[in-house]
Design an enzyme around this catalytic site. Structure first.
Site, PDB file in Angstrom:
ATOM      1  CG  HIS A 100      41.349 -52.596  11.744  1.00  0.00           C
ATOM      2  ND1 HIS A 100      40.154 -53.002  12.305  1.00  0.00           N
ATOM      3  CD2 HIS A 100      41.081 -52.291  10.442  1.00  0.00           C
ATOM      4  CE1 HIS A 100      39.208 -52.945  11.383  1.00  0.00           C
ATOM      5  NE2 HIS A 100      39.734 -52.518  10.250  1.00  0.00           N
TER       6      HIS A 100
ATOM      7  CG  ASP B 123      39.913 -53.492  15.766  1.00  0.00           C
ATOM      8  OD1 ASP B 123      39.635 -53.136  16.931  1.00  0.00           O
ATOM      9  OD2 ASP B 123      39.339 -53.047  14.762  1.00  0.00           O
TER      10      ASP B 123
ATOM     11  CD  GLU C 108      44.297 -52.699   5.974  1.00  0.00           C
ATOM     12  OE1 GLU C 108      43.273 -53.016   6.608  1.00  0.00           O
ATOM     13  OE2 GLU C 108      44.708 -51.525   5.897  1.00  0.00           O
TER      14      GLU C 108
ATOM     15  CD  GLU D 124      40.561 -55.213   8.310  1.00  0.00           C
ATOM     16  OE1 GLU D 124      39.325 -55.124   8.192  1.00  0.00           O
ATOM     17  OE2 GLU D 124      41.370 -54.444   7.738  1.00  0.00           O
TER      18      GLU D 124
ATOM     19  CG  ASP E  25      41.919 -52.294   3.153  1.00  0.00           C
ATOM     20  OD1 ASP E  25      42.242 -53.473   2.957  1.00  0.00           O
ATOM     21  OD2 ASP E  25      41.140 -51.948   4.073  1.00  0.00           O
TER      22      ASP E  25
ATOM     23  CG  HIS F  46      38.194 -54.786   2.626  1.00  0.00           C
ATOM     24  ND1 HIS F  46      36.883 -55.188   2.777  1.00  0.00           N
ATOM     25  CD2 HIS F  46      38.478 -54.066   3.723  1.00  0.00           C
ATOM     26  CE1 HIS F  46      36.393 -54.718   3.907  1.00  0.00           C
ATOM     27  NE2 HIS F  46      37.340 -54.037   4.514  1.00  0.00           N
TER      28      HIS F  46
END
Length: 381
Positions: A284, A257, A209, A235, A183, A185
């Site tokens: 997610h 999500d 990700e 997400e 991830d 982020h």
């Protein structure tokens, strides 16, 4: 049957639950929350609930259309998350009214078990080897880790090498038969993502990700084509319209999500849209028991499902955890890193209402950290 009452409950560590009750006593639960903005979403749920009172809870699609589109200003994380939790609760009622799991109402199961992954390492990844060993001992065949902590723009060689070494250590601990997902982020610039991803190719991550912030889908194609690493995102996207440009950019995995992207109803449609581009779905879910239960309903009814995130033991869960709010923890017991199809009606999880009401009296004011670079400027968390 009519909707008689809608209630919300802010519960530690950082979640918001909603409960819909019908005039004949049937109840449905959902999880409408934006992490760090639970109070704002709670107010939005109250506003949307005004429309639902006195209406038939089984007209889920019609309610979704009105709640999503009935306001002149639409979309965004707050309204989409408020709608998501209400949608989950309506599907929960629909399953209970017909005495079947939600996935049976979505066409029935397409698989016998759903692969799960667990988190290791925390926000600023550390102690990876021990964390991975613990997850392997629990039976998981895949883990996810943050690639780094805060990263400066156009990061130097040392910072880049540290990421590669970290992923290499995870790969060594996992061996060739298990998977590591990475991830980013949104912490790297697009240029840094293009530079770093080819260095990770030989370590064969399951996916990388959010290498680009969600407000920059026009930059994704260059990142996708920079290496052979499958790219995942989603997400922080909230509708099928949000997902179209990232699918057009060539992402391999979408991550809606179910507590943000309009609930079960819209997540189901996002998955179908992804199938057109040959992309898979990895919902997610670093949230609570209702979000996970709703995600699993999607998993068992979705042909292009890949793998499911869960939050049991995640680093965010301090003071309370997912199983604290369920009457039967066995519903979230995983065998060899896989979940079995839930058998109970609705979302398949029994919420401990007394525990929820007790916890809501304390509530929470969780906020995500605000990070800064060494020079004092804002850094992506």
């Amino acid at each position: 049957m009519k909707i008689a009452k809608v209630e919300t409950f802010p519960v530690p560590p950082r979640w918001l639950f909603c409960r819909i009750e019908t005039d004949d006593g049937l109840t449905g639960w959902g999880e409408p929350v934006v992490e760090g903005r639970a109070e704002v979403v709670r107010a939005a749920v109250d506003v949307l609930a005004e429309y639902l009172i006195g209406r038939d809870p089984l007209r889920i699609e019609d309610h979704w259309q009105v709640l999503a589109k009935g306001g002149f200003y639409r979309g965004g994380p707050v309204l989409s998350s408020a709608l998501a939790g209400l949608d989950q609760a309506l599907w929960d009622i629909a399953g209970k009214a017909r005495d079947v799991p939600v996935y049976a109402l979505l066409g029935g199961p397409v698989r016998d078990r759903a692969r799960m992954y667990a988190w290791v390492g925390g926000d600023e990844p550390a102690a990876l080897t021990d964390g991975i060993a613990a997850r392997v001992e629990q039976g998981f065949t895949a883990v996810k880790m943050n690639a780094s902590g805060r990263m400066p723009p156009l990061a130097g060689r040392a910072a880049m090498t540290a990421v590669v070494d970290r992923v290499a250590a995870a790969r060594e601990a996992l061996g060739p038969d298990r998977d590591v997902a990475i991830d980013f982020h949104g912490r790297l610039t697009p240029a840094d993502s293009r530079r770093l991803l080819p260095l990770l190719d030989e370590l064969h991550p399951l996916f990388a990700e959010e290498p680009v912030l969600p407000d920059s889908p026009h930059l994704l194609r260059d990142v996708v084509t920079a290496s052979g690493v499958p790219i995942a995102t989603g997400e922080r996207l909230y509708s099928r319209w949000d997902f179209r440009p990232v699918l057009e950019a060539g992402v391999a995995v979408v991550q809606p999500d179910v507590s943000h992207a309009g609930g079960i109803s819209e997540t189901r449609r996002i998955a179908a849209l992804a199938e057109v581009w040959g992309a898979h779905v990895a919902p997610h879910c670093p949230l609570g028991p209702l979000a996970l239960a709703a995600s699993l309903q999607i998993a068992f009814a979705t042909p292009n499902f890949l793998i499911q995130e869960h939050s049991i033991g995640i680093h965010y869960n301090t003071g309370a955890d997912l199983l604290d709010y369920v009457l039967d923890p066995a519903v979230f017991e995983f065998t060899a890193g896989h979940a079995a199809p839930p058998s109970a009606p609705g979302l398949g999880v029994q919420i401990d209402e007394s525990a929820v009401r007790r916890a809501a009296r304390t509530g929470h004011t969780w906020r995500n950290p605000v990070w800064r670079h060494d020079d004092g400027t804002f850094a992506e968390w």
